[in-house]
Design a protein around this motif. Sequence first.
Motif, PDB file in Angstrom:
ATOM      1  N   ALA A 106       6.930   0.233  -2.794  1.00  9.57           N
ATOM      2  CA  ALA A 106       5.626   0.923  -1.785  1.00  9.57           C
ATOM      3  C   ALA A 106       4.274   0.048  -2.199  1.00  9.57           C
ATOM      4  N   ALA A 107       4.024  -0.558  -3.485  1.00 11.44           N
ATOM      5  CA  ALA A 107       2.769  -1.340  -3.428  1.00 11.44           C
ATOM      6  C   ALA A 107       2.794  -2.342  -2.781  1.00 11.44           C
ATOM      7  N   HIS A 108       4.031  -3.036  -2.548  1.00 17.25           N
ATOM      8  CA  HIS A 108       4.152  -4.349  -1.854  1.00 17.25           C
ATOM      9  C   HIS A 108       3.985  -3.830  -0.272  1.00 17.25           C
ATOM     10  N   GLU A 109       4.369  -2.887   0.180  1.00 13.14           N
ATOM     11  CA  GLU A 109       4.201  -2.360   1.379  1.00 13.14           C
ATOM     12  C   GLU A 109       2.578  -1.924   1.760  1.00 13.14           C
ATOM     13  N   ASP A 110       1.983  -1.349   0.686  1.00 14.25           N
ATOM     14  CA  ASP A 110       0.654  -1.096   0.745  1.00 14.25           C
ATOM     15  C   ASP A 110      -0.221  -2.458   1.028  1.00 14.25           C
ATOM     16  N   VAL A 111       0.189  -3.479   0.105  1.00 16.98           N
ATOM     17  CA  VAL A 111      -0.701  -4.693   0.245  1.00 16.98           C
ATOM     18  C   VAL A 111      -0.299  -5.265   1.457  1.00 16.98           C
ATOM     19  N   LYS A 112       0.945  -5.331   2.009  1.00 17.47           N
ATOM     20  CA  LYS A 112       1.137  -5.968   3.297  1.00 17.47           C
ATOM     21  C   LYS A 112       0.275  -5.390   4.481  1.00 17.47           C
ATOM     22  N   ARG A 113       0.370  -3.916   4.405  1.00 14.89           N
ATOM     23  CA  ARG A 113      -0.371  -3.276   5.645  1.00 14.89           C
ATOM     24  C   ARG A 113      -2.009  -3.462   5.505  1.00 14.89           C
ATOM     25  N   ARG A 114      -2.460  -3.605   3.976  1.00  9.75           N
ATOM     26  CA  ARG A 114      -3.909  -3.892   3.963  1.00  9.75           C
ATOM     27  C   ARG A 114      -4.323  -5.131   4.411  1.00  9.75           C
ATOM     28  N   ALA A 115      -3.455  -6.315   4.124  1.00  9.47           N
ATOM     29  CA  ALA A 115      -3.654  -7.685   4.303  1.00  9.47           C
ATOM     30  C   ALA A 115      -3.615  -7.758   5.932  1.00  9.47           C
ATOM     31  N   ALA A 116      -2.331  -7.212   6.520  1.00 10.85           N
ATOM     32  CA  ALA A 116      -2.520  -7.270   7.887  1.00 10.85           C
ATOM     33  C   ALA A 116      -3.481  -6.389   8.621  1.00 10.85           C
ATOM     34  N   ARG A 117      -3.995  -5.343   8.238  1.00  9.42           N
ATOM     35  CA  ARG A 117      -5.168  -4.834   8.918  1.00  9.42           C
ATOM     36  C   ARG A 117      -6.495  -5.667   8.795  1.00  9.42           C
ATOM     37  N   LEU A 118      -6.684  -6.343   7.620  1.00 11.18           N
ATOM     38  CA  LEU A 118      -7.862  -7.229   7.318  1.00 11.18           C
ATOM     39  C   LEU A 118      -7.570  -8.365   8.394  1.00 11.18           C
ATOM     40  N   LEU A 119      -6.466  -8.648   8.603  1.00 11.15           N
ATOM     41  CA  LEU A 119      -6.283  -9.890   9.646  1.00 11.15           C
ATOM     42  C   LEU A 119      -6.528  -9.607  11.078  1.00 11.15           C
ATOM     43  N   LEU A 120      -6.149  -8.308  11.388  1.00 14.75           N
ATOM     44  CA  LEU A 120      -6.241  -7.913  12.873  1.00 14.75           C
ATOM     45  C   LEU A 120      -7.801  -7.697  13.049  1.00 14.75           C
ATOM     46  N   ASP A 121      -8.367  -6.943  11.725  1.00 16.34           N
ATOM     47  CA  ASP A 121      -9.835  -6.455  12.151  1.00 16.34           C
ATOM     48  C   ASP A 121     -10.502  -7.855  12.378  1.00 16.34           C
ATOM     49  N   ALA A 122     -10.052  -8.769  11.935  1.00 16.74           N
ATOM     50  CA  ALA A 122     -11.115 -10.036  12.015  1.00 16.74           C
ATOM     51  C   ALA A 122     -10.769 -10.818  13.170  1.00 16.74           C
ATOM     52  N   GLY A 123      -9.670 -10.330  13.859  1.00 14.79           N
ATOM     53  CA  GLY A 123      -9.421 -10.992  15.292  1.00 14.79           C
ATOM     54  C   GLY A 123      -8.361 -11.832  15.238  1.00 14.79           C
ATOM     55  N   ALA A 124      -7.656 -11.691  14.261  1.00 13.65           N
ATOM     56  CA  ALA A 124      -6.223 -12.811  13.984  1.00 13.65           C
ATOM     57  C   ALA A 124      -5.274 -11.942  14.981  1.00 13.65           C
ATOM     58  N   THR A 125      -4.424 -13.024  15.771  1.00 13.18           N
ATOM     59  CA  THR A 125      -3.333 -12.648  16.484  1.00 13.18           C
ATOM     60  C   THR A 125      -2.071 -13.092  15.820  1.00 13.18           C
ATOM     61  N   ALA A 126      -1.041 -12.723  16.612  1.00 12.75           N
ATOM     62  CA  ALA A 126       0.551 -13.156  16.092  1.00 12.75           C
ATOM     63  C   ALA A 126       0.594 -12.936  14.533  1.00 12.75           C
ATOM     64  N   VAL A 127       0.217 -11.819  13.948  1.00 11.73           N
ATOM     65  CA  VAL A 127      -0.007 -11.457  12.806  1.00 11.73           C
ATOM     66  C   VAL A 127       1.541 -10.948  12.551  1.00 11.73           C
ATOM     67  N   THR A 128       2.124 -11.987  11.508  1.00 13.49           N
ATOM     68  CA  THR A 128       3.674 -11.614  11.199  1.00 13.49           C
ATOM     69  C   THR A 128       3.902 -11.776   9.851  1.00 13.49           C
ATOM     70  N   TYR A 129       4.942 -10.919   9.408  1.00 17.68           N
ATOM     71  CA  TYR A 129       5.283 -11.050   7.823  1.00 17.68           C
ATOM     72  C   TYR A 129       6.654 -11.544   7.724  1.00 17.68           C
ATOM     73  N   HIS A 130       6.760 -12.414   7.007  1.00 17.31           N
ATOM     74  CA  HIS A 130       8.065 -13.170   6.681  1.00 17.31           C
ATOM     75  C   HIS A 130       8.782 -12.639   5.413  1.00 17.31           C
ATOM     76  N   GLY A 131       9.962 -11.737   5.421  1.00 19.36           N
ATOM     77  CA  GLY A 131      10.301 -10.988   4.505  1.00 19.36           C
ATOM     78  C   GLY A 131      11.585 -11.630   4.043  1.00 19.36           C
ATOM     79  N   ARG A 132      12.362 -11.195   3.176  1.00 21.26           N
ATOM     80  CA  ARG A 132      13.369 -11.672   2.729  1.00 21.26           C
ATOM     81  C   ARG A 132      14.661 -11.707   3.733  1.00 21.26           C
ATOM     82  N   TRP A 133      14.764 -10.667   4.451  1.00 22.30           N
ATOM     83  CA  TRP A 133      15.909 -10.548   5.352  1.00 22.30           C
ATOM     84  C   TRP A 133      15.455 -10.809   6.870  1.00 22.30           C
ATOM     85  N   GLY A 134      14.028 -10.992   7.104  1.00 22.20           N
ATOM     86  CA  GLY A 134      13.667 -11.257   8.520  1.00 22.20           C
ATOM     87  C   GLY A 134      12.405 -11.273   8.758  1.00 22.20           C
ATOM     88  N   ILE A 135      11.797 -11.368   9.981  1.00 25.99           N
ATOM     89  CA  ILE A 135      10.108 -11.406  10.270  1.00 25.99           C
ATOM     90  C   ILE A 135       9.827  -9.946  11.078  1.00 25.99           C
TER      91      ILE A 135
END
Length: 142
Positions: A106-135
Motif C-alpha cells: 500500500a505504501a509503495h502504491e502511494d509513493v508510485k502514485r504521488r511520484a507519477a502525479r508530480l511527473l505529470l503535473d510538471a508536463g512529463a509524458t510517457a510516464v511508465t512504471y517498471h514493476g517486477r512482473w511488467g510495465i
Amino acid sequence: MSEQFSTSPTNHITAIVGDAEVADSVRNAIDAADLGEVTVDVVEPEQSDEATIAPGDQEASEGLLARVRKLLGDETPHLEHLADALQAGAHVVCVGLPDPDGIGRAAHEDVKRRAARLLLDAGATAVTYHGRWGIEELTTPL
C-alpha cells in the motif's frame, strides 16, 4: 545513474520531459515531496552523441540504445521510444522507488502514485512504471 537503476528497471518510473529546466523542476518537486527513499536520475540528450549500434554490428562502439538497454534491461519497444526522445533533444527522468517488500504494498502504491502525479503535473509524458512482473503506463490522471 543510481546503482539500482543501472542494474534493473524494477521499481522505477521513467518519463520524458522537454528540457533541463523541466527535469530540474521534476527533481526538485520529488525531493520536496518527501517520498522516502526515492532516487531521481536524469538522462540528458547530450548523452546521445554516439550512434546506436546497428543490429549484428559486433565491432561498433556502444551507442545510445545499447546504453539505455543496459540501464533498463531488454524492454526494447519502450527503450526505443526513450532513445528516440533523447535523440530528439528531450530528457528522460528515472525515479527509483523503494522496494515494496520493505515498505509494504500500500505504501509503495502511494509513493508510485504521488511520484507519477508530480511527473505529470510538471508536463512529463510517457510516464511508465517498471514493476517486477511488467510495465504499467501511468499517463492517465491519478
